[in-house]
Enzyme design. Structure first.
Site, PDB file in Angstrom:
ATOM      1  N   ARG A  74      25.509  42.596  41.390  1.00 27.91           N
ATOM      2  CA  ARG A  74      25.093  41.438  40.603  1.00 27.91           C
ATOM      3  C   ARG A  74      24.387  40.376  41.445  1.00 27.91           C
ATOM      4  O   ARG A  74      23.505  39.657  40.972  1.00 27.91           O
ATOM      5  CB  ARG A  74      26.345  40.847  39.949  1.00 27.91           C
ATOM      6  CG  ARG A  74      26.069  39.754  38.963  1.00 27.91           C
ATOM      7  CD  ARG A  74      27.355  39.368  38.240  1.00 27.91           C
ATOM      8  NE  ARG A  74      27.098  38.357  37.242  1.00 27.91           N
ATOM      9  CZ  ARG A  74      27.844  37.252  37.124  1.00 27.91           C
ATOM     10  NH1 ARG A  74      28.862  37.038  37.936  1.00 27.91           N
ATOM     11  NH2 ARG A  74      27.550  36.372  36.187  1.00 27.91           N
ATOM     12  N   HIS A  78      21.049  38.169  40.561  1.00 31.15           N
ATOM     13  CA  HIS A  78      20.961  36.708  40.530  1.00 31.15           C
ATOM     14  C   HIS A  78      19.925  36.197  41.526  1.00 31.15           C
ATOM     15  O   HIS A  78      19.206  35.245  41.243  1.00 31.15           O
ATOM     16  CB  HIS A  78      22.323  36.080  40.824  1.00 31.15           C
ATOM     17  CG  HIS A  78      23.217  36.047  39.630  1.00 31.15           C
ATOM     18  ND1 HIS A  78      24.116  35.047  39.386  1.00 31.15           N
ATOM     19  CD2 HIS A  78      23.341  36.908  38.600  1.00 31.15           C
ATOM     20  CE1 HIS A  78      24.759  35.290  38.252  1.00 31.15           C
ATOM     21  NE2 HIS A  78      24.320  36.418  37.764  1.00 31.15           N
ATOM     22  N   ASN A 105      33.156  28.597  38.170  1.00 29.68           N
ATOM     23  CA  ASN A 105      34.216  29.525  37.777  1.00 29.68           C
ATOM     24  C   ASN A 105      33.728  30.962  37.684  1.00 29.68           C
ATOM     25  O   ASN A 105      34.514  31.881  37.774  1.00 29.68           O
ATOM     26  CB  ASN A 105      34.801  29.141  36.420  1.00 29.68           C
ATOM     27  CG  ASN A 105      35.429  27.772  36.466  1.00 29.68           C
ATOM     28  OD1 ASN A 105      35.520  27.180  37.527  1.00 29.68           O
ATOM     29  ND2 ASN A 105      35.853  27.279  35.332  1.00 29.68           N
ATOM     30  N   HIS A 203      26.630  46.689  33.457  1.00 27.76           N
ATOM     31  CA  HIS A 203      27.914  46.239  32.929  1.00 27.76           C
ATOM     32  C   HIS A 203      28.861  47.408  32.663  1.00 27.76           C
ATOM     33  O   HIS A 203      29.882  47.255  32.022  1.00 27.76           O
ATOM     34  CB  HIS A 203      27.702  45.374  31.674  1.00 27.76           C
ATOM     35  CG  HIS A 203      27.014  44.071  31.972  1.00 27.76           C
ATOM     36  ND1 HIS A 203      26.507  43.243  31.011  1.00 27.76           N
ATOM     37  CD2 HIS A 203      26.748  43.456  33.155  1.00 27.76           C
ATOM     38  CE1 HIS A 203      25.962  42.173  31.580  1.00 27.76           C
ATOM     39  NE2 HIS A 203      26.091  42.276  32.880  1.00 27.76           N
TER      40      HIS A 203
HETATM   41  C1  HEM Z   1      20.662  40.911  30.614  1.00 29.68           C
HETATM   42  C2  HEM Z   1      21.142  39.743  30.971  1.00 29.68           C
HETATM   43  C3  HEM Z   1      22.477  39.609  31.640  1.00 29.68           C
HETATM   44  C4  HEM Z   1      23.431  38.715  31.290  1.00 29.68           C
HETATM   45  C5  HEM Z   1      23.355  37.676  30.187  1.00 29.68           C
HETATM   46  C6  HEM Z   1      24.546  38.932  32.171  1.00 29.68           C
HETATM   47  C7  HEM Z   1      25.709  38.197  32.146  1.00 29.68           C
HETATM   48  C8  HEM Z   1      26.839  38.521  32.846  1.00 29.68           C
HETATM   49  C9  HEM Z   1      28.090  37.825  32.735  1.00 29.68           C
HETATM   50  C10 HEM Z   1      28.335  36.587  31.889  1.00 29.68           C
HETATM   51  C11 HEM Z   1      28.988  38.456  33.504  1.00 29.68           C
HETATM   52  C12 HEM Z   1      30.461  38.104  33.689  1.00 29.68           C
HETATM   53  C13 HEM Z   1      30.621  37.012  34.697  1.00 29.68           C
HETATM   54  C14 HEM Z   1      32.012  36.486  34.683  1.00 29.68           C
HETATM   55  O1  HEM Z   1      32.453  36.010  33.625  1.00 29.68           O
HETATM   56  O2  HEM Z   1      32.689  36.561  35.731  1.00 29.68           O
HETATM   57  C15 HEM Z   1      28.311  39.559  34.135  1.00 29.68           C
HETATM   58  C16 HEM Z   1      28.885  40.433  35.008  1.00 29.68           C
HETATM   59  C17 HEM Z   1      28.179  41.386  35.702  1.00 29.68           C
HETATM   60  N1  HEM Z   1      26.826  41.584  35.650  1.00 29.68           N
HETATM   61 FE1  HEM Z   1      25.562  40.841  34.284  1.00 29.68          FE
HETATM   62  N2  HEM Z   1      24.250  39.947  33.019  1.00 29.68           N
HETATM   63  C18 HEM Z   1      22.991  40.392  32.739  1.00 29.68           C
HETATM   64  C19 HEM Z   1      22.302  41.373  33.415  1.00 29.68           C
HETATM   65  C20 HEM Z   1      22.765  41.985  34.559  1.00 29.68           C
HETATM   66  C21 HEM Z   1      21.956  42.760  35.467  1.00 29.68           C
HETATM   67  C22 HEM Z   1      20.453  42.966  35.330  1.00 29.68           C
HETATM   68  C23 HEM Z   1      22.781  43.210  36.449  1.00 29.68           C
HETATM   69  C24 HEM Z   1      22.482  44.036  37.666  1.00 29.68           C
HETATM   70  C25 HEM Z   1      21.357  44.653  37.904  1.00 29.68           C
HETATM   71  C26 HEM Z   1      24.117  42.732  36.127  1.00 29.68           C
HETATM   72  C27 HEM Z   1      25.251  43.047  36.824  1.00 29.68           C
HETATM   73  C28 HEM Z   1      26.514  42.574  36.527  1.00 29.68           C
HETATM   74  C29 HEM Z   1      27.718  43.076  37.153  1.00 29.68           C
HETATM   75  C30 HEM Z   1      27.801  44.212  38.142  1.00 29.68           C
HETATM   76  C31 HEM Z   1      28.773  42.315  36.643  1.00 29.68           C
HETATM   77  C32 HEM Z   1      30.254  42.393  37.032  1.00 29.68           C
HETATM   78  C33 HEM Z   1      30.505  41.367  38.110  1.00 29.68           C
HETATM   79  C34 HEM Z   1      31.908  41.355  38.712  1.00 29.68           C
HETATM   80  O3  HEM Z   1      32.689  42.289  38.532  1.00 29.68           O
HETATM   81  O4  HEM Z   1      32.215  40.378  39.421  1.00 29.68           O
HETATM   82  N3  HEM Z   1      24.055  41.977  34.990  1.00 29.68           N
HETATM   83  N4  HEM Z   1      27.003  39.560  33.715  1.00 29.68           N
HETATM   84  C1  NAG Z   2      36.610  26.026  35.246  1.00 30.53           C
HETATM   85  O1  NAG Z   2      37.827  25.949  35.923  1.00 30.53           O
HETATM   86  C2  NAG Z   2      38.498  24.707  35.745  1.00 30.53           C
HETATM   87  C3  NAG Z   2      39.755  24.669  36.622  1.00 30.53           C
HETATM   88  O2  NAG Z   2      40.165  25.947  36.992  1.00 30.53           O
HETATM   89  C4  NAG Z   2      38.822  24.546  34.256  1.00 30.53           C
HETATM   90  O3  NAG Z   2      39.429  23.295  34.051  1.00 30.53           O
HETATM   91  C5  NAG Z   2      37.525  24.613  33.451  1.00 30.53           C
HETATM   92  O4  NAG Z   2      37.801  24.556  32.081  1.00 30.53           O
HETATM   93  C6  NAG Z   2      36.786  25.896  33.750  1.00 30.53           C
HETATM   94  N1  NAG Z   2      35.482  25.878  33.062  1.00 30.53           N
HETATM   95  C7  NAG Z   2      34.872  26.975  32.596  1.00 30.53           C
HETATM   96  C8  NAG Z   2      33.562  26.780  31.944  1.00 30.53           C
HETATM   97  O5  NAG Z   2      35.368  28.072  32.713  1.00 30.53           O
END
Ligand code: HEM
Ligand code: NAG
Ligand code: NAG
Ligand code: NAG
Ligand code: NAG
Ligand code: NAG
Ligand code: NAG
Length: 335
Positions: A74, A78, A105, A203
């Protein structure tokens, strides 16, 4: 110290700001994903053992900490989506105002692994290999290490000197994005609708925090309602993991095979069990929908090949090559 982090730059006047914005827009338009100056084996003469060194460190790390594969894949994404693949995601700033401080977060993990790889590489070939290239190689090697595809990584990127938190806040596509926003976000960077559905296949590994999707469980339109596009049986399961208001618990994106790179993401999304709205949105476009149904039905016959091709394209976004940028000595700091 670079002027980038100088707070005085905030006082730059309007017309020069406008000029700067134009420059950025122009630069971006001409430097989408053509990747001029990149090639496979760029360091063949200057650092012949580079790829084996990187792989050695990655294999060692992933063998003891397989869950780091996902955030390291990821990280390259980014990096590339903000200012192009220039290592800007790695920069530290004394006031925490660089990209990596966006969404604290939900932050990326595994920065220490990049430092570890860079240290090993610097030992063999000091000041030769960019941090941006290290990110691209690591992304490939972690994928291979969890049984995903191999692809040849183009190298020759150079490192940027700028990293701005706000650009990551506004430039990264949010998990709530609908299909038009997703397509637009990819197209702006020279990537196709196919690249969107292929790269979303990442994902298949990793985790998400509840905060990235809990609106779908509790308050989708502000009426205490759920997202009608999400399988109601799956909602019941997800609610057990994410209580109302819980931002910080984590959920596996592809339960059961969270550490294996496979095509099962497409089966999940086709069953309306994609975790994020951006995953579910792939059912709202004929091209993305037919791709994911095809991979789901046929057990991903072309997914690995497609993934490598799309990663190469992603790795070309907005790169600095030739004499632009620099080769950072330490990935967290400009020289
Ligand atoms: C298409 C648009 C994309 C969106 C909106 C998106 C959004 C997200 C979000 C919100 C998460 C979870 C983050 C969290 O809550 O901790 C995530 C995880 C992840 N994304 Fe995406 N992503 C996108 C595309 C991609 C692409 C292009 C890649 C890699 C080439 C990717 C690889 C990953 C991986 C590997 C995870 C897991 C991360 C972990 O385990 O820490 N994503 N993504
Ligand atoms: C981020 O983490 C803080 C403290 O752990 C929490 O108060 C807050 O609501 C979290 N915000 C989001 C967007 O997750
Ligand atoms: C920067 O962030 C770190 C950890 O995230 C924190 O300990 C430190 O106090 C922050 N520094 C500033 C200047 O905000
Ligand atoms: C997608 O989201 C954007 C921004 O939230 C909105 O303006 C647009 O109307 C939405 N498009 C569709 C097709 O829902
Ligand atoms: C649901 O969303 C609405 C509109 O955003 C908000 O006013 C309300 O407080 C939310 N309800 C809960 C229980 O969080
Ligand atoms: C949503 O739930 C909250 C808390 O349970 C309640 O106070 C509110 O009246 C509900 N709103 C609607 C629109 O049902
Ligand atoms: C998508 O496919 C459906 C059914 O195959 C068709 O009716 C519709 O016109 C297509 N939409 C677009 C935008 O191509």
């Amino acid at each position: 110290m670079s002027p980038t982090f100088n707070t005085k730059s905030a006082t730059i006047n309007m017309s020069s700001l406008r000029f700067l914005v134009q420059l950025i827009v122009l630069g971006f338009a001409f430097n989408l994903a053509d990747g001029q100056g990149l090639k496979v084996g760029f360091y063949q003469k200057t650092c012949p053992d580079l790829e084996s060194k990187v792989k050695e460190v990655v294999d060692q790390v992933i063998s003891v900490a397989p869950s780091l594969a996902a955030p390291l894949l990821r990280m390259h994404f980014h990096d590339c989506f903000i200012r192009g693949c220039d290592g800007s995601v790695l920069l530290e700033s004394p006031t925490n105002q660089s990209e990596k401080y966006a969404f604290p977060n939900l932050s990326l993990r595994g920065f220490q692994i990049i430092d570890k790889v860079k240290t090993a590489v610097e030992k063999a070939c000091p000041m030769v290999v960019s941090c941006a290239d290290i990110l691209a190689l690591v992304a490939r090697d972690v994928t291979v290490a969890i049984k995903g595809p191999f692809w040849e990584v183009e190298t020759g990127r150079r490192d940027g000197r700028v990293s701005i938190l706000n650009e990551a806040l506004t430039g990264l596509i949010p998990p709530s994005a609908n299909i038009s926003i997703l397509k637009q976000g990819f197209q702006q960077r020279g990537l196709s609708v196919k690249d969107l559905v292929v790269l979303s296949g990442s994902h298949t590994i990793g985790i998400s925090h509840c905060s990235s999707f809990s609106n779908r469980l509790y308050n989708f339109t502000g009426q205490n309602d759920t997202d009608p596009t999400l399988d109601p049986n799956y909602i019941v399961k997800l609610k057990i993991k994410c209580n109302p208001g819980d931002q910080n618990s984590i959920v596996e994106m592809d339960p059961g095979s969270v550490k294996t790179f496979d095509e099962s993401y497409y089966t999940l999304v086709a069953k309306r069990r994609g975790l994020l709205q951006s995953d579910a949105a792939l059912l709202d476009d004929n091209e993305t929908k037919s791709y994911l149904k095809f991979q789901a039905l046929n057990h991903g016959p072309t997914f690995f090949k497609d993934f490598g091709e799309s990663m190469v394209k992603m790795g070309r976004i907005g790169v600095l090559t030739g004499t632009t940028g620099e080769i950072r000595k330490v990935c967290t700091k400009v020289n």
